[in-house]
Each structure stands twice: as structure tokens, then as C-alpha cells.
Design a protein around this motif. Sequence first.
Motif, mmCIF file in Angstrom:
data_model
loop_
_atom_site.group_PDB
_atom_site.id
_atom_site.type_symbol
_atom_site.label_atom_id
_atom_site.label_comp_id
_atom_site.label_asym_id
_atom_site.label_seq_id
_atom_site.Cartn_x
_atom_site.Cartn_y
_atom_site.Cartn_z
ATOM 1 N N ASP A 158 0.820 -1.211 0.000
ATOM 2 C CA ASP A 158 0.000 0.000 0.000
ATOM 3 C C ASP A 158 0.855 1.262 0.000
ATOM 4 O OD1 ASP A 158 -2.271 -1.537 0.026
ATOM 5 O OD2 ASP A 158 -2.784 -1.132 2.119
ATOM 6 N N SER A 159 1.945 1.248 0.745
ATOM 7 C CA SER A 159 2.816 2.430 0.812
ATOM 8 C C SER A 159 3.373 2.768 -0.569
ATOM 9 C CB SER A 159 3.961 2.198 1.789
ATOM 10 O OG SER A 159 3.461 2.032 3.095
ATOM 11 N N ASP A 160 3.718 1.721 -1.331
ATOM 12 C CA ASP A 160 4.220 1.948 -2.691
ATOM 13 C C ASP A 160 3.129 2.553 -3.571
ATOM 14 O OD1 ASP A 160 6.715 0.914 -2.025
ATOM 15 O OD2 ASP A 160 6.170 -1.122 -2.653
ATOM 16 N N LEU A 161 1.909 2.050 -3.413
ATOM 17 C CA LEU A 161 0.792 2.598 -4.189
ATOM 18 C C LEU A 161 0.526 4.056 -3.820
ATOM 19 C CD1 LEU A 161 -1.736 -0.381 -4.183
ATOM 20 C CD2 LEU A 161 -0.419 0.482 -6.125
ATOM 21 N N VAL A 162 0.581 4.364 -2.542
ATOM 22 C CA VAL A 162 0.348 5.740 -2.096
ATOM 23 C C VAL A 162 1.409 6.669 -2.673
ATOM 24 C CG1 VAL A 162 0.330 7.288 -0.092
ATOM 25 C CG2 VAL A 162 -0.893 5.100 0.008
ATOM 26 N N ARG A 163 2.672 6.264 -2.585
ATOM 27 C CA ARG A 163 3.743 7.108 -3.134
ATOM 28 C C ARG A 163 3.582 7.286 -4.647
ATOM 29 N NH1 ARG A 163 6.383 4.796 1.197
ATOM 30 N NH2 ARG A 163 7.044 2.920 0.111
ATOM 31 N N ALA A 164 3.200 6.215 -5.339
ATOM 32 C CA ALA A 164 2.981 6.324 -6.786
ATOM 33 C C ALA A 164 1.814 7.265 -7.077
ATOM 34 C CB ALA A 164 2.723 4.945 -7.387
ATOM 35 N N ALA A 165 0.739 7.142 -6.312
ATOM 36 C CA ALA A 165 -0.421 8.020 -6.495
ATOM 37 C C ALA A 165 -0.053 9.470 -6.188
ATOM 38 C CB ALA A 165 -1.579 7.557 -5.615
ATOM 39 N N GLN A 166 0.771 9.674 -5.178
ATOM 40 C CA GLN A 166 1.223 11.027 -4.869
ATOM 41 C C GLN A 166 2.048 11.606 -6.017
ATOM 42 O OE1 GLN A 166 3.132 10.152 -1.081
ATOM 43 N NE2 GLN A 166 1.559 11.308 0.007
ATOM 44 N N GLY A 167 2.690 10.723 -6.776
ATOM 45 C CA GLY A 167 3.467 11.149 -7.931
ATOM 46 C C GLY A 167 2.634 11.308 -9.188
ATOM 47 N N GLY A 168 1.325 11.117 -9.083
ATOM 48 C CA GLY A 168 0.435 11.336 -10.223
ATOM 49 C C GLY A 168 -0.054 10.069 -10.910
ATOM 50 N N ASP A 169 0.272 8.894 -10.399
ATOM 51 C CA ASP A 169 -0.156 7.636 -11.014
ATOM 52 C C ASP A 169 -1.605 7.342 -10.640
ATOM 53 O OD1 ASP A 169 -0.567 5.038 -11.871
ATOM 54 O OD2 ASP A 169 1.423 4.351 -11.268
ATOM 55 N N ARG A 170 -2.492 7.605 -11.549
ATOM 56 C CA ARG A 170 -3.927 7.418 -11.272
ATOM 57 C C ARG A 170 -4.312 5.957 -11.180
ATOM 58 N NH1 ARG A 170 -6.392 12.401 -14.625
ATOM 59 N NH2 ARG A 170 -5.650 13.981 -13.196
ATOM 60 N N ALA A 171 -3.594 5.083 -11.881
ATOM 61 C CA ALA A 171 -3.875 3.652 -11.769
ATOM 62 C C ALA A 171 -3.568 3.170 -10.354
ATOM 63 C CB ALA A 171 -3.069 2.865 -12.796
ATOM 64 N N ALA A 172 -2.523 3.695 -9.757
ATOM 65 C CA ALA A 172 -2.187 3.342 -8.372
ATOM 66 C C ALA A 172 -3.299 3.793 -7.436
ATOM 67 C CB ALA A 172 -0.852 3.968 -7.968
ATOM 68 N N PHE A 173 -3.828 4.999 -7.669
ATOM 69 C CA PHE A 173 -4.939 5.472 -6.836
ATOM 70 C C PHE A 173 -6.166 4.588 -7.052
ATOM 71 C CE2 PHE A 173 -8.476 8.118 -5.504
ATOM 72 C CZ PHE A 173 -8.022 8.526 -4.250
ATOM 73 N N GLY A 174 -6.374 4.138 -8.271
ATOM 74 C CA GLY A 174 -7.483 3.231 -8.551
ATOM 75 C C GLY A 174 -7.361 1.934 -7.768
ATOM 76 N N LEU A 175 -6.146 1.432 -7.637
ATOM 77 C CA LEU A 175 -5.933 0.215 -6.848
ATOM 78 C C LEU A 175 -6.184 0.474 -5.364
ATOM 79 C CD1 LEU A 175 -2.800 -1.264 -8.625
ATOM 80 C CD2 LEU A 175 -5.144 -2.105 -8.716
ATOM 81 N N LEU A 176 -5.800 1.642 -4.893
ATOM 82 C CA LEU A 176 -6.111 1.995 -3.507
ATOM 83 C C LEU A 176 -7.624 2.067 -3.305
ATOM 84 C CD1 LEU A 176 -3.381 4.712 -2.937
ATOM 85 C CD2 LEU A 176 -3.526 2.492 -1.775
ATOM 86 N N TYR A 177 -8.319 2.581 -4.294
ATOM 87 C CA TYR A 177 -9.785 2.622 -4.248
ATOM 88 C C TYR A 177 -10.350 1.205 -4.130
ATOM 89 C CZ TYR A 177 -14.580 3.784 -5.652
ATOM 90 O OH TYR A 177 -15.931 3.934 -5.692
ATOM 91 N N GLU A 178 -9.822 0.298 -4.934
ATOM 92 C CA GLU A 178 -10.290 -1.096 -4.876
ATOM 93 C C GLU A 178 -10.008 -1.721 -3.519
ATOM 94 O OE1 GLU A 178 -8.845 -3.519 -8.082
ATOM 95 O OE2 GLU A 178 -9.455 -2.052 -9.589
ATOM 96 N N ARG A 179 -8.863 -1.441 -2.956
ATOM 97 C CA ARG A 179 -8.479 -2.035 -1.670
ATOM 98 C C ARG A 179 -9.258 -1.462 -0.500
ATOM 99 N NH1 ARG A 179 -1.930 -2.897 -1.784
ATOM 100 N NH2 ARG A 179 -1.918 -4.178 -3.650
ATOM 101 N N TYR A 180 -9.525 -0.174 -0.526
ATOM 102 C CA TYR A 180 -10.107 0.487 0.629
ATOM 103 C C TYR A 180 -11.574 0.875 0.462
ATOM 104 C CZ TYR A 180 -5.539 0.657 2.774
ATOM 105 O OH TYR A 180 -4.341 0.302 3.338
ATOM 106 N N GLY A 181 -12.156 0.626 -0.687
ATOM 107 C CA GLY A 181 -13.548 0.997 -0.916
ATOM 108 C C GLY A 181 -14.507 0.352 0.068
ATOM 109 N N ALA A 182 -14.321 -0.929 0.350
ATOM 110 C CA ALA A 182 -15.223 -1.635 1.272
ATOM 111 C C ALA A 182 -15.090 -1.080 2.693
ATOM 112 C CB ALA A 182 -14.934 -3.130 1.251
ATOM 113 N N MET A 183 -13.879 -0.754 3.111
ATOM 114 C CA MET A 183 -13.669 -0.196 4.448
ATOM 115 C C MET A 183 -14.367 1.153 4.576
ATOM 116 S SD MET A 183 -11.748 2.328 6.242
ATOM 117 C CE MET A 183 -10.333 2.711 5.239
ATOM 118 N N VAL A 184 -14.178 2.015 3.580
ATOM 119 C CA VAL A 184 -14.816 3.330 3.607
ATOM 120 C C VAL A 184 -16.338 3.172 3.575
ATOM 121 C CG1 VAL A 184 -15.134 5.497 2.333
ATOM 122 C CG2 VAL A 184 -12.844 4.529 2.599
#
Length: 144
Positions: free
Chosen positions: A19-45
Motif C-alpha cells: 500500500d505504501s508503494d501505491l500511495v507514493r505512486a499516487a502522490q506522484g500522479g499515477d492514477r492507476a495506483a490510486f485506482g488500486l487503492l480505491y479497490e483495496r479500501y472501498g469496502a472499508m470506507v
Amino acid sequence: MLGHALVLGQAPAIRAVDDSDLVRAAQGGDRAAFGLLYERYGAMVHGVLLARVRWEEVDDLLQDVFLSALERLSSLRDAGAFGGWLAAIARNRATDHHRRKVATDSGGAEEVEARGNGPSAEALAALEADRKSTRLNSSHTIQS
């Protein structure tokens, strides 16, 4: 960027990325990484919101939470704290929703609109582009 190395629909490959790698990638502008974070955390939210608002309102608020997270992602200092940070955004969004509802019910809708607490047009466009990209990647993987 990180998102190009991942293939949606292959859960083991997706889970292998921290997750930390995905967050750093998303912070760098990688929207696909943010999409994966959405998939991982959508149910929790979804669960956090469902505990606080009516079920009919959860889907819209879920989108608001992720839009807000996308807008504020650069302010997250510890990439490993993403889950807790996102849960706090969800709790705060539910609280804001109740405040707006009270203001609207008591005739204060103009004040709520004037504060502009909703997501920006840029964040809405980014989320929509991410959804389209995810759908395209998913359909490409299925056809392959």
C-alpha cells in the motif's frame, strides 16, 4: 509509473504491491495506483459511512471521500498511514453530511453552498478518468 506494471483482474499480482508503494505512486500522479487503492479500501470506507449515514446516501459519500483523498493526497506524510487517514476522512465526511442536512433542513442551504465543501471539478474529472482507465484495463485483461 507503477500502474502500468500491474494487470487488473490478477489479485495475487495486485496484492504483491505494498500500500505504501501505491500511495507514493499516487502522490506522484499515477492514477492507476490510486485506482488500486480505491479497490483495496472501498469496502472499508463503505463500512465506515454505513455505520454513520443512511444506506441510500453511502454511495455518493463514498465517492466524495475518495475525491477528497485524491485532492489531499499530497498532504499525507506517512504513506503507511493511508488506511487510517482515509477512515478519518470518511468519518469527517459523514459528520459534515449531517451538518449540511441540518443546515438545509433549517433553511441554511445558501450558507452550505457558499462554503464550497464539495469536491473540485478537477478531482471529479480525475476520478472519472480513473474509472474509464480501470474499465479499459479490465476489459483488455479479460479479452487477452
